[in-house]
Design an enzyme around this catalytic site. Structure first.
Site, PDB file in Angstrom:
ATOM      1  N   ASN A 172       0.799  -1.224   0.000  1.00 19.23           N
ATOM      2  CA  ASN A 172       0.000   0.000   0.000  1.00 19.23           C
ATOM      3  C   ASN A 172       0.831   1.274   0.000  1.00 19.23           C
ATOM      4  O   ASN A 172       0.272   2.365  -0.054  1.00 19.23           O
ATOM      5  CB  ASN A 172      -0.928   0.031   1.222  1.00 19.23           C
ATOM      6  CG  ASN A 172      -1.882  -1.125   1.242  1.00 19.23           C
ATOM      7  OD1 ASN A 172      -1.510  -2.223   1.648  1.00 19.23           O
ATOM      8  ND2 ASN A 172      -3.100  -0.911   0.806  1.00 19.23           N
TER       9      ASN A 172
ATOM     10  N   VAL B 219      -0.050   6.545  -1.210  1.00 17.40           N
ATOM     11  CA  VAL B 219      -0.616   5.655  -0.204  1.00 17.40           C
ATOM     12  C   VAL B 219      -1.890   5.083  -0.812  1.00 17.40           C
ATOM     13  O   VAL B 219      -2.831   5.820  -1.107  1.00 17.40           O
ATOM     14  CB  VAL B 219      -0.914   6.395   1.117  1.00 17.40           C
ATOM     15  CG1 VAL B 219      -1.565   5.453   2.124  1.00 17.40           C
ATOM     16  CG2 VAL B 219       0.366   6.994   1.691  1.00 17.40           C
ATOM     17  N   CYS B 220      -1.905   3.790  -1.008  1.00 15.62           N
ATOM     18  CA  CYS B 220      -3.000   3.120  -1.701  1.00 15.62           C
ATOM     19  C   CYS B 220      -4.034   2.618  -0.696  1.00 15.62           C
ATOM     20  O   CYS B 220      -3.830   1.604  -0.040  1.00 15.62           O
ATOM     21  CB  CYS B 220      -2.433   1.963  -2.531  1.00 15.62           C
ATOM     22  SG  CYS B 220      -3.627   1.220  -3.619  1.00 15.62           S
ATOM     23  N   LEU B 221      -5.123   3.366  -0.575  1.00 12.72           N
ATOM     24  CA  LEU B 221      -6.221   3.014   0.326  1.00 12.72           C
ATOM     25  C   LEU B 221      -7.550   3.430  -0.303  1.00 12.72           C
ATOM     26  O   LEU B 221      -7.650   4.530  -0.856  1.00 12.72           O
ATOM     27  CB  LEU B 221      -6.097   3.751   1.663  1.00 12.72           C
ATOM     28  CG  LEU B 221      -5.158   3.228   2.720  1.00 12.72           C
ATOM     29  CD1 LEU B 221      -5.143   4.172   3.914  1.00 12.72           C
ATOM     30  CD2 LEU B 221      -5.539   1.836   3.159  1.00 12.72           C
TER      31      LEU B 221
END
Length: 197
Positions: free
Chosen positions: A35, A42-44
């Site tokens: 992530n 930031v992969c969310l």
């Protein structure tokens, strides 16, 4: 991620709270988690940088900065980052998942150590004293953990099963640690960390 420091910049866009905050991770070009990209993304789902549905997505009425920070802390920086890879959550408890999770975690640990070195060399502006004090206090614990790994023991996984606790770390991890530990000792010594000689 034990004893590591991780820096994130949060910026509120003009349309906040309709739009989620923008978050940048200081990666130093390292991807220590699925992530957290080398680019700082930031992969969310909560941030709109990954697909999601329902409560996973940002809601102007109910979502908050605290929710973002807790998600990074609890969902991203967790004990088994392998399962954060898209589609890998289905492998929890399966032989393939177990086989791949340990080397992934070992690599995350190595990248955490490299992140420590980058932070001690180039702390974010305004956080120089904080970074120095953090590692001055925790350097000996980092080296103690490294020494335990070098001796072939699995450490720091509270979620490990009894059988996986007995499984030694890989020869590759021990080799990589043997290369990075001298740099850690030098960096901790330079900032005056106790018990790092």
């Amino acid at each position: 991620y034990n004893h590591g420091l991780f820096f994130f910049d949060l910026q509120l866009p003009p349309s906040y709270p309709v739009a989620p905050p923008q978050v940048y991770y200081h990666s130093f070009g390292l991807r220590l988690n699925p992530n957290l990209y080398e680019s700082g993304t930031v992969c969310l789902s909560l941030l709109g940088t990954f697909d999601g549905e329902g409560t996973e997505l940002w809601s102007p009425a109910t979502s908050s900065l605290l929710q973002v920070v807790v998600s990074i802390q609890g969902l991203v920086l967790n004990a088994q980052p392998y399962y954060n890879e898209a589609g890998y959550k289905a492998l929890v408890g399966k032989r393939e998942g177990h086989r791949n999770a340990l080397p992934y975690s070992e690599n995350a640990y190595l990248l955490t150590l490299r992140t420590m070195l980058h932070l001690m060399r180039r702390p974010p502006q305004g956080f120089e004293k904080f970074v120095k004090e953090h590692f001055r206090c925790r350097g000996r614990f980092v080296l103690r953990t490294c020494n335990t790994w070098l001796q072939g023991c699995v450490v720091g996984d509270a979620h490990a099963t009894e059988s996986s606790r007995e499984q030694p770390c890989s020869a590759g991890l021990r080799l990589a640690l043997a290369n990075v530990v001298p740099s850690l000792i030098a960096a901790f010594t330079e900032i005056g960390a106790e018990g790092c000689d």
